[in-house]
Design an enzyme around this catalytic site. Structure first.
Site, PDB file in Angstrom:
ATOM      1  N   GLY A   1      51.357  76.483  78.531  1.00 42.59           N
ATOM      2  CA  GLY A   1      50.124  75.697  78.669  1.00 42.59           C
ATOM      3  C   GLY A   1      50.249  74.694  79.798  1.00 42.59           C
TER       4      GLY A   1
ATOM      5  N   ASP B   1      49.910  85.220  77.419  1.00 41.53           N
ATOM      6  CA  ASP B   1      49.204  84.670  76.251  1.00 41.53           C
ATOM      7  C   ASP B   1      50.231  84.529  75.133  1.00 41.53           C
ATOM      8  OD1 ASP B   1      47.775  84.276  73.916  1.00 41.53           O
ATOM      9  OD2 ASP B   1      46.215  85.740  74.425  1.00 41.53           O
TER      10      ASP B   1
ATOM     11  N   ASN C   1      54.075  73.841  74.465  1.00 43.96           N
ATOM     12  CA  ASN C   1      52.959  72.884  74.607  1.00 43.96           C
ATOM     13  C   ASN C   1      51.590  73.539  74.448  1.00 43.96           C
ATOM     14  OD1 ASN C   1      51.472  70.438  75.916  1.00 43.96           O
ATOM     15  ND2 ASN C   1      50.994  72.170  77.247  1.00 43.96           N
TER      16      ASN C   1
ATOM     17  N   SER D   1      50.888  67.148  66.778  1.00 41.45           N
ATOM     18  CA  SER D   1      49.765  66.208  66.918  1.00 41.45           C
ATOM     19  C   SER D   1      49.776  65.234  65.745  1.00 41.45           C
ATOM     20  CB  SER D   1      48.448  66.979  66.921  1.00 41.45           C
ATOM     21  OG  SER D   1      47.364  66.084  66.780  1.00 41.45           O
TER      22      SER D   1
ATOM     23  N   TYR E   1      43.049  73.034  62.880  1.00 41.58           N
ATOM     24  CA  TYR E   1      43.927  72.453  63.911  1.00 41.58           C
ATOM     25  C   TYR E   1      45.005  71.578  63.250  1.00 41.58           C
ATOM     26  CZ  TYR E   1      45.390  69.624  67.937  1.00 41.58           C
ATOM     27  OH  TYR E   1      46.139  68.993  68.908  1.00 41.58           O
TER      28      TYR E   1
ATOM     29  N   ALA F   1      46.164  71.656  60.246  1.00 41.97           N
ATOM     30  CA  ALA F   1      47.122  72.473  59.481  1.00 41.97           C
ATOM     31  C   ALA F   1      48.104  73.177  60.419  1.00 41.97           C
ATOM     32  CB  ALA F   1      46.371  73.488  58.620  1.00 41.97           C
TER      33      ALA F   1
ATOM     34  N   LYS G   1      49.172  72.106  63.255  1.00 46.07           N
ATOM     35  CA  LYS G   1      50.122  71.134  63.795  1.00 46.07           C
ATOM     36  C   LYS G   1      51.100  70.635  62.714  1.00 46.07           C
ATOM     37  CE  LYS G   1      48.816  71.257  68.079  1.00 46.07           C
ATOM     38  NZ  LYS G   1      49.716  71.754  69.140  1.00 46.07           N
TER      39      LYS G   1
ATOM     40  N   ILE H   1      45.085  61.537  73.555  1.00 43.64           N
ATOM     41  CA  ILE H   1      45.535  61.583  74.949  1.00 43.64           C
ATOM     42  C   ILE H   1      44.372  62.061  75.824  1.00 43.64           C
ATOM     43  CG2 ILE H   1      47.272  62.541  76.534  1.00 43.64           C
ATOM     44  CD1 ILE H   1      48.522  60.920  74.182  1.00 43.64           C
TER      45      ILE H   1
HETATM   46  N1  LIG Z   1      44.920  65.780  74.234  1.00 42.69           N
HETATM   47  C1  LIG Z   1      45.256  65.232  73.077  1.00 42.69           C
HETATM   48  O1  LIG Z   1      44.722  64.184  72.666  1.00 42.69           O
HETATM   49  C2  LIG Z   1      46.311  65.866  72.209  1.00 42.69           C
HETATM   50  C3  LIG Z   1      46.707  65.169  71.054  1.00 42.69           C
HETATM   51  C4  LIG Z   1      47.680  65.728  70.244  1.00 42.69           C
HETATM   52  C5  LIG Z   1      48.254  66.930  70.572  1.00 42.69           C
HETATM   53  N2  LIG Z   1      47.866  67.596  71.693  1.00 42.69           N
HETATM   54  C6  LIG Z   1      48.507  68.884  71.970  1.00 42.69           C
HETATM   55  O2  LIG Z   1      49.056  68.869  73.274  1.00 42.69           O
HETATM   56  C7  LIG Z   1      49.052  70.198  73.812  1.00 42.69           C
HETATM   57  C8  LIG Z   1      48.372  70.185  75.171  1.00 42.69           C
HETATM   58  O3  LIG Z   1      47.048  69.701  75.006  1.00 42.69           O
HETATM   59  P1  LIG Z   1      46.094  69.270  76.218  1.00 42.69           P
HETATM   60  O4  LIG Z   1      45.311  68.121  75.735  1.00 42.69           O
HETATM   61  O5  LIG Z   1      46.869  69.188  77.480  1.00 42.69           O
HETATM   62  O6  LIG Z   1      45.125  70.553  76.225  1.00 42.69           O
HETATM   63  P2  LIG Z   1      44.374  71.287  77.399  1.00 42.69           P
HETATM   64  O7  LIG Z   1      43.277  72.070  76.772  1.00 42.69           O
HETATM   65  O8  LIG Z   1      44.028  70.329  78.486  1.00 42.69           O
HETATM   66  O9  LIG Z   1      45.500  72.294  77.957  1.00 42.69           O
HETATM   67  C9  LIG Z   1      46.009  73.351  77.190  1.00 42.69           C
HETATM   68  C10 LIG Z   1      46.571  74.431  78.088  1.00 42.69           C
HETATM   69  O10 LIG Z   1      47.051  75.497  77.256  1.00 42.69           O
HETATM   70  C11 LIG Z   1      46.622  76.738  77.815  1.00 42.69           C
HETATM   71  N3  LIG Z   1      46.542  77.761  76.766  1.00 42.69           N
HETATM   72  C12 LIG Z   1      45.631  77.844  75.778  1.00 42.69           C
HETATM   73  N4  LIG Z   1      45.841  78.942  75.040  1.00 42.69           N
HETATM   74  C13 LIG Z   1      46.912  79.580  75.578  1.00 42.69           C
HETATM   75  C14 LIG Z   1      47.609  80.774  75.272  1.00 42.69           C
HETATM   76  N5  LIG Z   1      47.214  81.564  74.262  1.00 42.69           N
HETATM   77  N6  LIG Z   1      48.689  81.133  76.016  1.00 42.69           N
HETATM   78  C15 LIG Z   1      49.072  80.352  77.071  1.00 42.69           C
HETATM   79  N7  LIG Z   1      48.437  79.205  77.424  1.00 42.69           N
HETATM   80  C16 LIG Z   1      47.374  78.829  76.693  1.00 42.69           C
HETATM   81  C17 LIG Z   1      45.255  76.416  78.435  1.00 42.69           C
HETATM   82  O11 LIG Z   1      44.852  77.397  79.372  1.00 42.69           O
HETATM   83  C18 LIG Z   1      45.508  75.040  79.024  1.00 42.69           C
HETATM   84  O12 LIG Z   1      45.997  75.124  80.335  1.00 42.69           O
HETATM   85  C19 LIG Z   1      48.329  71.069  72.771  1.00 42.69           C
HETATM   86  O13 LIG Z   1      49.283  71.725  71.956  1.00 42.69           O
HETATM   87  C20 LIG Z   1      47.553  70.049  71.958  1.00 42.69           C
HETATM   88  O14 LIG Z   1      47.274  70.508  70.659  1.00 42.69           O
HETATM   89  C21 LIG Z   1      46.899  67.088  72.519  1.00 42.69           C
END
Ligand SMILES: NC(=O)c1ccc[n+]([C@@H]2O[C@H](COP(=O)([O-])OP(=O)(O)OC[C@H]3O[C@@H](n4cnc5c(N)ncnc54)[C@H](O)[C@@H]3O)[C@@H](O)[C@H]2O)c1
Length: 256
Positions: A20, A70, A97, A149, A163, A165, A167, A196
Site C-alpha cells: 500500500g 493485490d 500497511n 488502527s 473495518y 473487526a 483491525k 491520520i
Molecule cells: N488514515 C488513517 O486515519 C488511518 C488510521 C488508522 C489506520 N490506518 C491504516 O493505515 C493504512 C494506510 O492507510 P492510508 O490512510 O494511508 O490509506 P490510503 O487509502 O491513503 O492508502 C492505502 C493504499 O493501499 C493500497 N491498497 C488498497 N488495497 C490494496 C490491495 N488489495 N493490495 C495492494 N495495495 C492495496 C491503495 O491503493 C493505497 O495506495 C491502512 O491499513 C489503514 O487501515 C489509517
C-alpha cells in the site's frame, strides 16, 4: 544512519517490503525507509501513483522494485516474495500497511463488502506475513510491522464494524506471529494509528474531525510521517527487544 535501521551487522544493505505504498501512510513509510538507505520493494494496485513514489525514492539512491500486486490474492503474495528474493536475495523488513476502510452503518454491511475488506485487511496481512516469515526463519532475522488502527481497540464509530473487526484481527495476529517468530530472531510488532490525514480520512465531515481534535490531548490530527516515524523505530535495531507490541500513534486520543 544505515547501521541504525540495519538490525543485522552482517547485512550490508537492508531490504524492506512496504504494501500500500502508492500514497498516504505507505508512501510516507517508503520515503522514510529510503532515507535510511534501505532497498525497497513497493507494492500497490495503483500503478500510476506507485511509479510516482518510485521516482521520489530513486532520488534517494535506494534500489527499487515496484510491484503491482493485490495482497488479497495469495498468488500475488507468492509473486511479491519470489520477486523480492530474486532481486535482493533477502528480506529484512516487511510493513503490512495496505488496507481499505468502510464507513457503512452496521445494518448496511453486505456479505461481499465484508469479504472484500477482510481479504485485504486481515487475510492479506496474514498470508504475506506467513510467506515472508518462512524466508525470514531461514535467515534467522527480520522485522515485521503491521498497521492496525485505533478502531481495532475501541470498535467502529466513524468507521464500519467490519473495518474495526479486521483491525482487531491484525492486533491479535501480531501477537500470534510474534510468538511463532520470536525463536527465529524475528520481531513482529504493530502500529495503531488514530486519526491520520490521508485520502482514507479526507471524506470525513469537518465536524467529525473537529470533534476528534477536541479529544486529542496533542490537539491535532496525525500526519503520515507521525506513523512512519513509529515504523522506523520498530524497524530499527533500537527495537530489537520489542516484540508483540501494539504501539499507539494517536496524539493521546486513547491511552491504554
Ligand atoms: N488514515 C488513517 O486515519 C488511518 C488510521 C488508522 C489506520 N490506518 C491504516 O493505515 C493504512 C494506510 O492507510 P492510508 O490512510 O494511508 O490509506 P490510503 O487509502 O491513503 O492508502 C492505502 C493504499 O493501499 C493500497 N491498497 C488498497 N488495497 C490494496 C490491495 N488489495 N493490495 C495492494 N495495495 C492495496 C491503495 O491503493 C493505497 O495506495 C491502512 O491499513 C489503514 O487501515 C489509517
Amino acid at each position: 544512519m544505515k547501521r541504525y535501521i540495519n538490525s543485522n551487522p552482517k547485512m550490508q544493505t537492508t531490504v524492506s517490503i512496504v504494501t500500500g505504498s502508492a500514497q498516504g501512510i505507505g508512501k510516507a513509510i517508503s520515503l522514510a525507509l529510503s532515507k535510511e538507505s534501505t532497498n525497497l520493494v513497493l507494492v500497490d494496485i495503483d500503478d500510476k501513483k506507485l511509479e510516482s513514489v518510485g521516482r521520489q525514492v530513486k532520488k534517494r539512491k535506494s534500489e527499487l522494485l515496484l510491484l503491482n500486486a493485490d495482497i488479497s490474492k495469495v498468488k500475488d503474495i507468492e509473486k511479491i516474495v519470489k520477486n523480492t528474493i530474486a532481486k535482493f536475495k533477502k528480506i529484512d523488513i516487511l510493513v503490512n500497511n495496505a488496507g481499505i476502510c468502510s464507513r457503512r452503518s452496521l445494518s448496511e454491511i453486505s456479505e461481499s463488502e465484508w469479504n472484500k475488506l477482510m481479504e485485504i485487511n486481515l487475510k492479506g496481512t496474514f498470508f504475506l506475513s506467513q510467506n515472508v516469515m518462512a524466508f525470514m526463519k531461514k535467515q534467522r532475522s527480520g522485522k515485521i510491522i503491521n498497521i492496525a488502527s485505533l478502531a481495532g481497540k475501541i470498535g467502529g464509530i466513524a468507521v464500519g464494524a467490519d473495518y474495526a473487526a479486521s483491525k482487531a484481527g491484525v492486533i491479535s495476529l501480531t501477537k500470534s506471529l510474534a510468538k511463532d517468530a520470536g525463536p527465529y530472531g524475528i520481531n513482529v510488532n504493530c502500529v495503531c494509528p488514530g486519526v491520520i490525514r490521508t485520502r482514507m480520512t479526507s471524506s470525513l465531515p469537518k465536524k467529525v474531525i473537529e470533534e476528534y481534535k477536541k479529544n486529542i490531548p496533542l490537539g491535532r490530527i496525525g500526519s503520515p510521517e507521525d506513523v512512519a516515524n513509529a515504523v522506523l523505530f520498530l524497524a530499527s535495531e533500537k527495537a530489537d527487544y520489542i516484540t508483540g507490541e501494539i504501539l499507539d500513534v494517536n496524539g493521546g486520543l486513547l491511552m491504554d
